[in-house]
Scaffold this motif. Structure first.
Motif, PDB file in Angstrom:
ATOM      1  N   GLY A 197       0.805  -1.163   0.008  1.00 50.21           N
ATOM      2  CA  GLY A 197       0.029  -0.096  -0.079  1.00 50.21           C
ATOM      3  C   GLY A 197       0.710   1.159  -0.141  1.00 50.21           C
ATOM      4  N   HIS A 198       2.440   1.236   0.297  1.00 47.05           N
ATOM      5  CA  HIS A 198       3.121   2.362   0.507  1.00 47.05           C
ATOM      6  C   HIS A 198       3.583   2.976  -0.765  1.00 47.05           C
ATOM      7  CE1 HIS A 198       2.903   1.124   4.652  1.00 47.05           C
ATOM      8  NE2 HIS A 198       3.702   1.910   4.986  1.00 47.05           N
ATOM      9  N   THR A 199       3.538   2.215  -1.960  1.00 51.26           N
ATOM     10  CA  THR A 199       3.983   2.849  -3.060  1.00 51.26           C
ATOM     11  C   THR A 199       2.840   3.961  -3.756  1.00 51.26           C
ATOM     12  OG1 THR A 199       5.323   1.044  -3.715  1.00 51.26           O
ATOM     13  CG2 THR A 199       4.759   2.589  -5.537  1.00 51.26           C
ATOM     14  N   PHE A 200       1.702   3.315  -3.621  1.00 58.77           N
ATOM     15  CA  PHE A 200       0.370   3.951  -3.901  1.00 58.77           C
ATOM     16  C   PHE A 200       0.362   5.214  -2.986  1.00 58.77           C
ATOM     17  CE2 PHE A 200      -0.735  -0.081  -5.848  1.00 58.77           C
ATOM     18  CZ  PHE A 200      -1.001   0.241  -7.357  1.00 58.77           C
ATOM     19  N   GLY A 201       0.436   4.833  -1.507  1.00 62.85           N
ATOM     20  CA  GLY A 201       0.539   5.908  -0.766  1.00 62.85           C
ATOM     21  C   GLY A 201       1.281   6.934  -0.736  1.00 62.85           C
ATOM     22  N   HIS A 202       2.768   6.681  -1.197  1.00 64.07           N
ATOM     23  CA  HIS A 202       3.589   7.655  -1.347  1.00 64.07           C
ATOM     24  C   HIS A 202       3.074   8.721  -2.390  1.00 64.07           C
ATOM     25  CE1 HIS A 202       7.188   5.706   0.510  1.00 64.07           C
ATOM     26  NE2 HIS A 202       6.310   5.789   1.518  1.00 64.07           N
ATOM     27  N   VAL A 203       2.587   8.114  -3.374  1.00 66.48           N
ATOM     28  CA  VAL A 203       2.000   8.862  -4.352  1.00 66.48           C
ATOM     29  C   VAL A 203       0.977   9.944  -3.986  1.00 66.48           C
ATOM     30  CG1 VAL A 203       0.548   9.393  -6.642  1.00 66.48           C
ATOM     31  CG2 VAL A 203       2.454   7.150  -6.410  1.00 66.48           C
ATOM     32  N   ILE A 204       0.238   9.514  -3.158  1.00 61.47           N
ATOM     33  CA  ILE A 204      -1.030  10.477  -2.465  1.00 61.47           C
ATOM     34  C   ILE A 204      -0.280  11.456  -1.498  1.00 61.47           C
ATOM     35  CG2 ILE A 204      -2.842  10.623  -0.962  1.00 61.47           C
ATOM     36  CD1 ILE A 204      -3.466   7.717  -1.591  1.00 61.47           C
ATOM     37  N   GLU A 205       0.639  10.916  -0.671  1.00 58.37           N
ATOM     38  CA  GLU A 205       1.452  11.966   0.079  1.00 58.37           C
ATOM     39  C   GLU A 205       2.050  13.107  -0.611  1.00 58.37           C
ATOM     40  OE1 GLU A 205       3.137   8.572   3.044  1.00 58.37           O
ATOM     41  OE2 GLU A 205       2.801  10.211   4.182  1.00 58.37           O
ATOM     42  N   THR A 206       2.919  12.609  -1.645  1.00 55.98           N
ATOM     43  CA  THR A 206       4.005  13.465  -2.246  1.00 55.98           C
ATOM     44  C   THR A 206       2.835  14.642  -3.170  1.00 55.98           C
ATOM     45  OG1 THR A 206       5.232  11.674  -2.490  1.00 55.98           O
ATOM     46  CG2 THR A 206       5.754  13.715  -3.680  1.00 55.98           C
ATOM     47  N   HIS A 207       1.873  13.801  -3.792  1.00 61.28           N
ATOM     48  CA  HIS A 207       1.051  14.782  -4.422  1.00 61.28           C
ATOM     49  C   HIS A 207       0.278  16.089  -3.601  1.00 61.28           C
ATOM     50  CE1 HIS A 207      -2.728  15.761  -7.069  1.00 61.28           C
ATOM     51  NE2 HIS A 207      -1.702  15.929  -7.841  1.00 61.28           N
ATOM     52  N   GLN A 208      -0.029  15.554  -2.424  1.00 59.89           N
ATOM     53  CA  GLN A 208      -1.042  16.319  -1.590  1.00 59.89           C
ATOM     54  C   GLN A 208      -0.254  17.012  -0.710  1.00 59.89           C
ATOM     55  OE1 GLN A 208      -4.802  16.227  -1.431  1.00 59.89           O
ATOM     56  NE2 GLN A 208      -4.274  15.394  -3.323  1.00 59.89           N
ATOM     57  N   GLY A 209       1.094  16.761  -0.609  1.00 59.75           N
ATOM     58  CA  GLY A 209       2.025  17.788   0.210  1.00 59.75           C
ATOM     59  C   GLY A 209       2.043  16.964   1.614  1.00 59.75           C
ATOM     60  N   TYR A 210       3.433  16.701   2.012  1.00 53.51           N
ATOM     61  CA  TYR A 210       3.260  15.844   3.445  1.00 53.51           C
ATOM     62  C   TYR A 210       2.385  16.570   4.442  1.00 53.51           C
ATOM     63  CZ  TYR A 210       7.527  13.821   1.183  1.00 53.51           C
ATOM     64  OH  TYR A 210       8.427  13.236   0.303  1.00 53.51           O
ATOM     65  N   GLY A 211       1.709  15.690   5.124  1.00 51.87           N
ATOM     66  CA  GLY A 211       1.063  16.206   6.313  1.00 51.87           C
ATOM     67  C   GLY A 211      -0.639  16.574   6.128  1.00 51.87           C
ATOM     68  N   ASN A 212      -0.892  16.802   4.829  1.00 48.82           N
ATOM     69  CA  ASN A 212      -2.224  16.909   4.651  1.00 48.82           C
ATOM     70  C   ASN A 212      -2.929  15.740   4.713  1.00 48.82           C
ATOM     71  OD1 ASN A 212      -2.025  19.577   4.240  1.00 48.82           O
ATOM     72  ND2 ASN A 212      -1.094  19.306   2.362  1.00 48.82           N
ATOM     73  N   TRP A 213      -2.505  14.706   4.072  1.00 50.13           N
ATOM     74  CA  TRP A 213      -3.020  13.112   4.339  1.00 50.13           C
ATOM     75  C   TRP A 213      -2.207  12.632   5.369  1.00 50.13           C
ATOM     76  CZ3 TRP A 213      -6.378   9.395   1.496  1.00 50.13           C
ATOM     77  CH2 TRP A 213      -7.271   9.888   0.587  1.00 50.13           C
ATOM     78  N   LEU A 214      -2.670  11.996   6.438  1.00 50.84           N
ATOM     79  CA  LEU A 214      -1.846  11.382   7.169  1.00 50.84           C
ATOM     80  C   LEU A 214      -1.231  10.156   6.611  1.00 50.84           C
ATOM     81  CD1 LEU A 214      -3.868  11.518  10.557  1.00 50.84           C
ATOM     82  CD2 LEU A 214      -1.997  12.911  10.010  1.00 50.84           C
ATOM     83  N   HIS A 215       0.132   9.855   7.171  1.00 48.83           N
ATOM     84  CA  HIS A 215       0.667   8.533   6.252  1.00 48.83           C
ATOM     85  C   HIS A 215      -0.484   7.239   6.418  1.00 48.83           C
ATOM     86  CE1 HIS A 215       3.841   5.705   5.279  1.00 48.83           C
ATOM     87  NE2 HIS A 215       3.646   5.021   6.132  1.00 48.83           N
ATOM     88  N   GLY A 216      -0.964   7.071   7.525  1.00 45.10           N
ATOM     89  CA  GLY A 216      -1.651   5.923   7.534  1.00 45.10           C
ATOM     90  C   GLY A 216      -3.010   6.116   6.543  1.00 45.10           C
ATOM     91  N   GLU A 217      -3.403   7.241   6.621  1.00 50.03           N
ATOM     92  CA  GLU A 217      -4.637   7.657   5.468  1.00 50.03           C
ATOM     93  C   GLU A 217      -4.217   7.114   4.194  1.00 50.03           C
ATOM     94  OE1 GLU A 217      -6.977  10.890   8.284  1.00 50.03           O
ATOM     95  OE2 GLU A 217      -5.410  11.226   6.677  1.00 50.03           O
ATOM     96  N   ALA A 218      -2.984   7.660   3.789  1.00 48.58           N
ATOM     97  CA  ALA A 218      -2.362   7.458   2.361  1.00 48.58           C
ATOM     98  C   ALA A 218      -2.231   5.734   2.103  1.00 48.58           C
ATOM     99  CB  ALA A 218      -1.253   8.164   2.206  1.00 48.58           C
ATOM    100  N   VAL A 219      -1.708   5.283   3.269  1.00 47.57           N
ATOM    101  CA  VAL A 219      -1.638   3.884   3.134  1.00 47.57           C
ATOM    102  C   VAL A 219      -2.716   3.045   3.001  1.00 47.57           C
ATOM    103  CG1 VAL A 219      -0.807   1.860   4.382  1.00 47.57           C
ATOM    104  CG2 VAL A 219       0.800   3.825   4.249  1.00 47.57           C
TER     105      VAL A 219
END
Lengths: 368, 368
Positions: B254-276
């Motif tokens: 789930g982390h490769t997809f999740g990293h895309v979300i976190e990076t795209h949204q800017g760190y901190g807007n989506w929590l890591h666990g939410e992105a995962v």
């Protein structure tokens, strides 16, 4: 490709992996440098890290030869100990990120100890650790910093405070690079060569007393022999004690005094080897006051350093200032200053069992 | 000192040393936190690293109790993933240097995953490595980042790009700290709990389907049981593959997809666990398109995430943007995107052997 005049190697054993040191000559000149490192590059991505002094000498041919087989990027940093800092590390990270490089990358340090230390730390910390190769182009880095896996940068308040133990995949030491080295830097490297003799092998001290004139005259075969001996001394010590919990600390002979000089004068004004040379004199003087060395032996230490055109007098530093700077040194244990002293020529010990007033006497003699 | 309601432990085996994870409750409240970590502090110097959110809750009592036995300094950083960067690491270095601390220091991370990752990396790199202890105060860090030795910071161009593998001396997980955790962060931690079930153990998935309501209601005994199971799963994997050359990569489900979300949204807007969480849905969807999961099993993945009040839809990201961001992920090998997919519920594989058009289909479904 011309056959090098000599081609010798040794193996360094470490916890993570063993790696070779290859000592040769004219690899940079005859184009064989790329061929010699290529077998140790496991992926397709290469970042060469070098500086503005070394790049014009060796970069172009090396980069072109590697580019036939790898995706090559270059990071050219400014030259000097004052750039051994986080800003330079960030430049290396940026180059890696801009190239979209990943865990497969191999970093190649092409330069002296500063480039090697920074490249090694960047390799240790990029994506939690990638491969790197050392091509040391100064005598100092050939005999010292390229062997043993110490990497790092300076903190504004202290030298080498930030770093990691991280071992290269191989080291290529091309003696002919010493032909373009400023005389002052050759001497600075000889300080570390002399250090091995003083702490480990009095017969090597004798060899140096005979051979230093040839080394100063850039006899590459004699220099290559000295480099090989020093690498072997260091490899033996690193194999015993990679993380410096014991015997490896002896390699810091002269360095606690030397760090005081470097920190007090500002990094880069005294070369590291020059500071170590004057620091070894101070350590020898304290060893003499402890009754371990004779006055004649201290004079012999000074003489061999003089043969290499090295300073034997530190700059004037007040005693309190020197003691305070010593308190910041990594070798302080439980708040007590520990020093490497000579029990005899060729035999060093790490000790905090010395009379503090004798240390003060040595510092006071150099305080004005 | 009150006896904790429960006190359980397990041991993590690593190449450098084994260390305990102690799972307890009310250690922060009844003052036993300092007593429990003290046996694992080898020198006299302690730097507590925490953040502005956690400090008012737990710092004062902990610091005072430690100060009876050690020289204690504190470094309070701003709270948030956006501060997981070099500036924060430099603040930790500065605090260590200002205190004249040396290799004997123990760093203590008091906080969530960001504090733990940064403190661990500072410990890995200060003087080439000093000891550290983890006191994770979020569910996410209790089940994930405090186990296994991954430390690091973000680079402007990518998450966790700078770091080291560095193992703590011990981990103390006090379940009662979860009482002060915002509900959204509790859910984010549950994403990683659910991850272990999906990749390793379908019977744990069933257990979670029964017990998630109690965990959401802060039943500390049930949460403690879940933390212990997750730490044991992770410890088993880390013992097999500390440096993530094989099986450990499965933890990135789930982390490769999740990293895309976190990076795209800017760190901190989506929590890591939410992105995962949203990323695990995408990975499950691709697994379904590969014919490995049924539609019902994908629905079950979404359902268990919903029980933990986690997002199951990523934000809208254009396909090309997502693919480009994936290319920066550390799990890319030889330029090929590798993903962790589910062969079945409870069984994950790392593979680059998937149809690229199926990946595009999954991304396209979430692109608007």
């Amino acid at each position: 490709m011309a056959t090098p005049l000599f081609f010798e190697g040794l193996t360094v054993q470490t916890q993570s992996h063993d790696y070779p040191i290859i000592i040769t000559e004219d690899a940079a000149k005859n184009g064989s440098m790329a061929q010699q490192v290529a077998p140790y590059i496991t992926g397709r991505q290469v970042l060469i890290v070098t500086n503005e002094t070394v790049a014009p000498l060796y970069l172009s041919a090396f980069e072109q030869a590697l580019a036939a087989h790898f995706t090559v990027r270059v990071c050219v940093l400014p030259d000097g100990e004052q750039y051994k800092n986080q800003d330079s590390i960030n430049q290396i990270y940026d180059a890696l990120m801009d190239a979209h490089f990943n865990r497969d990358v191999t970093l190649i340090a092409l330069g002296g100890g500063v480039i090697g230390d920074m490249t090694g730390f960047a390799a240790a910390s990029f994506m939690r650790g990638v491969n790197f190769i050392q091509i040391p182009t100064t005598l100092l880095s050939q005999v010292d910093s390229s062997v043993g896996g110490k990497t790092g940068i300076n903190h504004a308040q202290g030298k080498n405070m930030i770093g990691a133990f991280w071992q290269p995949q191989m080291v290529l030491a091309d003696m002919s690079t010493l032909k373009t080295l400023p005389a002052r830097e050759l001497s600075a490297g000889l300080a570390e060569v002399i250090k091995y003799a003083l702490i480990m092998d009095v017969s090597f001290l004798q060899w140096l007393e005979s051979n230093l004139p040839a080394m100063m005259a850039l006899d590459l075969a004699v220099l290559g022999e000295a480099v090989k001996r020093c690498c072997q001394y260091k490899a033996d010590i690193v194999a015993q004690d990679e993380r410096e919990s014991g015997v490896r600390a002896l390699l810091n002979f002269g360095h606690t005094f030397g760090h005081v000089i470097e920190t007090h004068q500002g990094y880069g004004n005294w070369l590291h080897g020059e500071a170590v040379a004057a620091g070894m004199v101070q350590a020898a003087e304290l060893s003499q006051k402890m009754g371990w060395l004779s006055n004649e032996e201290v004079a012999r230490v000074k003489h061999v350093l003089t043969l290499a055109n090295l300073p034997i007098h530190p700059p004037a530093i007040a005693v309190d200032t020197a003691l305070d700077l010593m308190g910041h040194d990594k070798k302080v244990k439980h708040g007590q200053i520990r020093l490497i002293l000579l029990k005899s020529l060729g035999e060093a010990i790490l000790t905090n069992d010395f009379d503090a007033t004798l240390l003060t006497d040595v510092l006071a003699a150099h305080s004005t």
